[in-house]
Write an enzyme that holds these catalytic residues in place. Structure first.
Site, PDB file in Angstrom:
ATOM      1  N   GLY A  95      -0.086   3.071   4.053  1.00 23.98           N
ATOM      2  CA  GLY A  95       0.885   3.608   4.751  1.00 23.98           C
ATOM      3  C   GLY A  95       0.967   3.081   5.962  1.00 23.98           C
TER       4      GLY A  95
ATOM      5  N   ASN B 291       1.511   0.891   7.639  1.00 20.86           N
ATOM      6  CA  ASN B 291       3.332   0.373   8.539  1.00 20.86           C
ATOM      7  C   ASN B 291       3.939   1.594   8.298  1.00 20.86           C
ATOM      8  OD1 ASN B 291       3.836  -2.897   8.728  1.00 20.86           O
ATOM      9  ND2 ASN B 291       2.617  -2.694   7.029  1.00 20.86           N
TER      10      ASN B 291
ATOM     11  N   ASN C 173      12.089  -5.399   3.998  1.00 19.88           N
ATOM     12  CA  ASN C 173      11.364  -4.686   3.119  1.00 19.88           C
ATOM     13  C   ASN C 173      10.061  -5.610   4.015  1.00 19.88           C
ATOM     14  OD1 ASN C 173       9.286  -4.747   0.998  1.00 19.88           O
ATOM     15  ND2 ASN C 173       8.907  -7.332   0.537  1.00 19.88           N
TER      16      ASN C 173
ATOM     17  N   HIS D  55       6.701  -8.485   4.111  1.00 20.25           N
ATOM     18  CA  HIS D  55       5.820  -9.153   3.174  1.00 20.25           C
ATOM     19  C   HIS D  55       4.768 -10.011   3.994  1.00 20.25           C
ATOM     20  CE1 HIS D  55       4.615 -11.437  -0.207  1.00 20.25           C
ATOM     21  NE2 HIS D  55       4.664 -12.621   0.214  1.00 20.25           N
TER      22      HIS D  55
HETATM   23  C1  GRF Z   1       1.249  -4.642   4.065  1.00 18.28           C
HETATM   24  O1  GRF Z   1       0.611  -5.596   3.876  1.00 18.28           O
HETATM   25  C2  GRF Z   1       2.760  -5.005   3.721  1.00 18.28           C
HETATM   26  O2  GRF Z   1       3.393  -6.501   3.713  1.00 18.28           O
HETATM   27  C3  GRF Z   1       3.321  -5.399   1.993  1.00 18.28           C
HETATM   28  O3  GRF Z   1       2.100  -4.107   1.621  1.00 18.28           O
HETATM   29  C4  GRF Z   1       1.550  -3.853   2.482  1.00 18.28           C
HETATM   30  C5  GRF Z   1       1.142  -2.222   2.819  1.00 18.28           C
HETATM   31  O4  GRF Z   1       0.792  -2.184   3.817  1.00 18.28           O
HETATM   32  N1  GRF Z   1       4.321  -5.295   1.201  1.00 18.28           N
HETATM   33  P1  GRF Z   1       0.454  -0.544   3.931  1.00 18.28           P
HETATM   34  O5  GRF Z   1       0.405   0.439   3.212  1.00 18.28           O
HETATM   35  O6  GRF Z   1       1.394  -0.417   5.124  1.00 18.28           O
HETATM   36  O7  GRF Z   1      -1.066  -0.655   5.147  1.00 18.28           O
END
Ligand code: GRF
Length: 202
Positions: A13, A15, A108, A110
């Site tokens: 998490g 992000n 999303n 990526h």
């Molecule tokens: C990120 O690299 C995102 O691009 C991918 O999953 C990862 C999630 O990382 N879809 P976090 O849980 O937000 O640290």
């Protein structure tokens, strides 16, 4: 008006944290109204609790099939009057029914410059292919995996001594700037379309 966001996350998490921090900034035009995980032990749920955001583990195993699970996700979003859904490391491919309920309302993140390196372990794929520029992409979610109109991409360099870990970290850093940037643009109605392609205007 403040945009109401639901964040779906299955893992660490980071992000989600970047979005929490952005929303805490003065005049940021969005707020996270709920966080949903499909994994009971996702650290993202802890981050939500620390930020006093309602959080839910909704587990596929508790439902008869994937549609029933996705209907439960949808119901939770409706309960919170969500305007925009952000998949931030959400390990689940949503099906046609869910996508139809939320057309151009799901983002999303990526960890590659799409359309290169779709699917899992994108930074590893980039290293294996020997590309010199990697990065991240925010795109709208449609039924086909890692398709959907691209909203923003941020590039990072790839160095000869990179490992999967160092490249992932660099991409993560880029992600943490890019997601709030796109959310702000959506909240400020700055998305324009040209055919099937979406652009952020200033
Ligand atoms: C990120 O690299 C995102 O691009 C991918 O999953 C990862 C999630 O990382 N879809 P976090 O849980 O937000 O640290």
């Amino acid at each position: 008006m403040t945009l109401k966001i639901a964040v779906c996350a299955s893992g660490n998490g980071s992000n989600l944290q970047a979005i929490i921090d952005a929303c805490a900034m003065k005049n940021f035009p969005a707020e996270i109204v709920c966080v949903i995980s499909n994994k009971v032990d996702a650290y993202a749920l802890e981050r939500a609790k620390k930020a006093h955001i309602p959080s839910y583990a909704i587990l596929p195993k508790d439902f008869e099939d994937r549609l029933a699970f996705e209907k439960a996700l949808h119901a939770k979003m409706k309960e919170y009057n969500v305007d925009l859904i952000c998949f931030a490391g959400f390990l689940w491919l949503v099906g046609a029914w869910f996508c139809e309920q939320w057309p151009n309302k799901i983002l999303n993140m990526h960890p590659s410059l799409l359309p290169a390196f779709k699917g899992l372990h994108a930074p590893r794929q980039a290293l294996e292919r020997g590309v010199k520029i990697a990065g991240c992409t925010v795109h709208y979610v449609v039924e086909e995996m890692d398709e959907g109109a691209i909203l923003a991409q941020t590039t990072v360099p790839v160095y000869s001594n990179d490992t999967e870990e160092t490249l992932k970290m660099r991409i993560h850093y880029a992600e943490h700037q890019t997601f709030p940037y796109v959310i702000r643009a959506v909240a400020e109605n700055r998305i324009t379309w040209k055919g099937n392609n979406a652009y952020i205007s200033s």
